[in-house]
Structure formats: C-alpha cells, structure tokens
Design a protein around this motif. Structure first.
Motif, PDB file in Angstrom:
ATOM      1  N   GLY A  21      13.209  13.475   6.796  1.00 44.64           N
ATOM      2  CA  GLY A  21      13.115  12.649   5.598  1.00 44.64           C
ATOM      3  C   GLY A  21      11.726  12.676   5.007  1.00 44.64           C
ATOM      4  N   ILE A  22      11.641  12.480   3.689  1.00 41.89           N
ATOM      5  CA  ILE A  22      10.366  12.442   2.973  1.00 41.89           C
ATOM      6  C   ILE A  22      10.391  11.210   2.075  1.00 41.89           C
ATOM      7  N   PHE A  23       9.369  10.378   2.189  1.00 44.86           N
ATOM      8  CA  PHE A  23       9.388   9.105   1.474  1.00 44.86           C
ATOM      9  C   PHE A  23       8.053   8.814   0.805  1.00 44.86           C
ATOM     10  N   LEU A  24       8.127   8.277  -0.410  1.00 37.15           N
ATOM     11  CA  LEU A  24       6.993   7.683  -1.099  1.00 37.15           C
ATOM     12  C   LEU A  24       7.251   6.187  -1.106  1.00 37.15           C
ATOM     13  N   ASP A  25       6.663   5.474  -0.159  1.00 35.37           N
ATOM     14  CA  ASP A  25       7.048   4.095   0.109  1.00 35.37           C
ATOM     15  C   ASP A  25       8.563   4.047   0.351  1.00 35.37           C
ATOM     16  N   GLU A  26       9.300   3.339  -0.488  1.00 36.28           N
ATOM     17  CA  GLU A  26      10.749   3.214  -0.291  1.00 36.28           C
ATOM     18  C   GLU A  26      11.529   4.307  -1.009  1.00 36.28           C
ATOM     19  N   LEU A  27      10.864   5.129  -1.808  1.00 33.40           N
ATOM     20  CA  LEU A  27      11.551   6.171  -2.558  1.00 33.40           C
ATOM     21  C   LEU A  27      11.886   7.352  -1.658  1.00 33.40           C
ATOM     22  N   ASP A  28      13.155   7.706  -1.596  1.00 33.03           N
ATOM     23  CA  ASP A  28      13.607   8.874  -0.844  1.00 33.03           C
ATOM     24  C   ASP A  28      13.419  10.107  -1.723  1.00 33.03           C
ATOM     25  N   VAL A  29      12.409  10.902  -1.422  1.00 29.83           N
ATOM     26  CA  VAL A  29      12.052  12.049  -2.251  1.00 29.83           C
ATOM     27  C   VAL A  29      13.187  13.067  -2.323  1.00 29.83           C
ATOM     28  N   LEU A  30      13.897  13.268  -1.223  1.00 36.86           N
ATOM     29  CA  LEU A  30      14.917  14.307  -1.170  1.00 36.86           C
ATOM     30  C   LEU A  30      16.146  13.985  -2.022  1.00 36.86           C
ATOM     31  N   THR A  31      16.418  12.708  -2.238  1.00 34.29           N
ATOM     32  CA  THR A  31      17.592  12.332  -3.038  1.00 34.29           C
ATOM     33  C   THR A  31      17.219  11.885  -4.445  1.00 34.29           C
ATOM     34  N   ALA A  32      15.973  11.557  -4.681  1.00 29.89           N
ATOM     35  CA  ALA A  32      15.542  11.106  -6.005  1.00 29.89           C
ATOM     36  C   ALA A  32      15.481  12.286  -6.972  1.00 29.89           C
ATOM     37  N   SER A  33      15.553  11.994  -8.266  1.00 26.41           N
ATOM     38  CA  SER A  33      15.454  13.044  -9.280  1.00 26.41           C
ATOM     39  C   SER A  33      14.030  13.597  -9.323  1.00 26.41           C
ATOM     40  N   MET A  88       0.854  -1.198   0.000  1.00 31.10           N
ATOM     41  CA  MET A  88       0.000   0.000   0.000  1.00 31.10           C
ATOM     42  C   MET A  88       0.885   1.243   0.000  1.00 31.10           C
ATOM     43  N   THR A  89       0.650   2.147  -0.946  1.00 28.78           N
ATOM     44  CA  THR A  89       1.487   3.323  -1.100  1.00 28.78           C
ATOM     45  C   THR A  89       1.247   4.317   0.037  1.00 28.78           C
ATOM     46  N   GLN A  90       2.342   4.912   0.514  1.00 29.14           N
ATOM     47  CA  GLN A  90       2.306   5.883   1.604  1.00 29.14           C
ATOM     48  C   GLN A  90       3.195   7.065   1.278  1.00 29.14           C
ATOM     49  N   LEU A  91       2.740   8.267   1.623  1.00 26.98           N
ATOM     50  CA  LEU A  91       3.579   9.453   1.605  1.00 26.98           C
ATOM     51  C   LEU A  91       3.866   9.804   3.060  1.00 26.98           C
ATOM     52  N   VAL A  92       5.148   9.868   3.411  1.00 27.21           N
ATOM     53  CA  VAL A  92       5.525  10.097   4.806  1.00 27.21           C
ATOM     54  C   VAL A  92       6.540  11.231   4.888  1.00 27.21           C
ATOM     55  N   ALA A  93       6.287  12.190   5.771  1.00 25.26           N
ATOM     56  CA  ALA A  93       7.265  13.213   6.141  1.00 25.26           C
ATOM     57  C   ALA A  93       7.660  12.945   7.588  1.00 25.26           C
ATOM     58  N   GLN A  94       8.958  12.797   7.814  1.00 22.16           N
ATOM     59  CA  GLN A  94       9.439  12.386   9.139  1.00 22.16           C
ATOM     60  C   GLN A  94      10.357  13.446   9.729  1.00 22.16           C
TER      61      GLN A  94
END
Length: 255
Positions: free
Chosen positions: A59-71, A1-7
């Motif tokens: 940190g900010i994540f879309l499931d396992e994707l690290d938003v801050l380091t991803a393109s 299940m997809t999640q958007l998380v700001a930690q």
C-alpha cells in the motif's frame, strides 16, 4: 502532520521480483534518500509511488489518501515528480510548461487565472528561470530542462516531491541547483540518488537497497560506513566528516 508511506511494496516485472516487501516513510519537510547500485530496485520503487508502475502487493498512502486507488489528479494535488528524463515530442515555451503544474488544481477547460500566473512567476523565480520564460523548451540544455520540470513541480504546490534520479546525467552545477531548490521548498522529499556525497549533504535519512530489498536505514552519518558502501557497491573506501560542511564526505580507493 502529513506523511508519505509505502508499506510492504513488492513489484514484479515479467517473472522477476524487482522490489521485495519494502517499507519506507517520509515525514513533512523531511528529505529522504534511497541509495544503492544500479539495478537494485530504487527507481522501480519510486515509480510505484507516483503510479507509473503498479505494485504486485503493498500500500501507498499520503496520510489517509490511498494513492493506488485515488485518481491521478487527486494524487497530483499533493505529490509532484521530477524524473531523470523529460523529453517531449511537441514544443512549448518554458512558461507554458510550468503552467501545466496548475492542471491538477483546475476543472476541465478552466482558464488560467491571475493567481495561477503569480504562482508560475514564483516558481520561475525560485529556479532562476525568469529570463527563460519565452524560450522554447526543446531548445534548452539537459540541466535547463530539469530546472523547468522542477519549476512545474513547484507550481503544483505539492506536499511531497519525488526525485527519480533527476541529477544522474547533469554536471555538478545543475545537480546543486536542483537539490538546493528542492531543499528550499520545505516539503517532504523522497529521492533516488547515485552520488553519496550529495545524499550525505542533503538527506536527513537514508534507505539503502540491494537486490530489491532495504538492507539498512538511518541518518547519513550513521548509515554511510565503509562496510555498507562496500556491500552495496563492491568498492573499498574510507569515509570522513568534511571539516568545511560538517557533512559526510568520501574518498574512494580501488580494491
């Protein structure tokens, strides 16, 4: 299940701490709102989630994707944004603007395909813009422009959409059109909202911010008490359940 998380997000502008250790999450198909007075940090927080501002920490994540380091392109395949102001110095047709929503899914210099145009057609239909497709974007009213930007976001086919105060300067008709269209997308939504009645009517869950911090969270029915509203906005009020919509409604009274 997809999640958007700001930690544990903290954001500093100049030497001032604007957002302080904020954690929130949005589940798939959940409509989450962030409320609070002007200057509380909600829009700044959202800007960090869509990479317009870099947080000091967290940190900010879309499931396992690290938003801050991803393109940006990788993030845009999953996350779309509709913000408050969308002025452009160059002119394109409505259809051309919406086609830009397909850009994250395409290789460099790749042409638009029949499938792309079909997706754009559906996005225009969902936002009642089929008759506007040849219109100049710069010729449109503010509310019409917001519908075009929403159509572009729909054409991205994201898993989540961020609404950064998108209805703040619009009349009630366009506010309802924008929020109804987003609700029908059945994806995760994170929205900064000023109108508490709108927040109560559309959101499944709310985060209340004050001075850069989340001071309360919960469902609209539990969160939006007279006491919390007075703490956030310094106004005395009463809250009641609207007997027609079965959602929370508000009557405001001067102090």
């Amino acid at each position: 299940m997809t999640q958007l998380v700001a930690q544990d997000i903290s954001i500093q502008i100049g030497k001032k701490d604007i957002v302080k250790d904020v954690t929130l999450q949005v589940e798939h198909q959940q409509f989450v709102g962030v409320i609070g007075a002007n200057g509380c940090g909600k829009s700044t927080l959202l800007k960090s989630l869509y990479k317009s501002l870099k947080p000091k920490k967290g940190g900010i994540f879309l499931d396992e994707l690290d938003v801050l380091t991803a393109s940006n392109k990788t993030v845009a395949k999953q996350l779309a944004v509709v913000s408050q102001f969308n002025e452009m110095s160059f002119d394109l047709s409505v259809e051309q603007i919406v086609l830009l929503g397909r850009t994250p899914h395409k290789k460099l210099l790749e042409s638009d395909t029949k499938a792309d145009y079909q997706i754009v057609e559906e996005a225009l239909s969902q936002t009642n813009l089929l008759n506007y497709r040849e219109r100049s974007f710069l010729s449109l009213s503010g509310g019409e422009k917001q519908r075009v930007i929403l159509a572009r976001a729909i054409a991205q086919q994201p898993h989540f959409i961020i609404l950064d105060e998108p209805t703040n300067h619009l009349d009630i008709r366009y506010q309802l059109e924008i929020l109804n269209s987003v609700k029908k997308m059945k994806i995760g939504v994170l929205a900064a909202l000023h109108d508490l009645e709108m927040a109560a009517a559309y959101c499944d869950y709310l985060y209340a911010m004050k001075d850069g911090e989340v001071i309360a969270k919960g469902t609209p029915e539990k969160l939006l008490t007279a006491e919390l509203i007075e703490e956030l906005y310094q106004v005395k009020c009463q809250t009641f359940i609207n007997p027609i919509t079965k959602k929370m409604g508000f009557s405001y009274y001067s102090i």
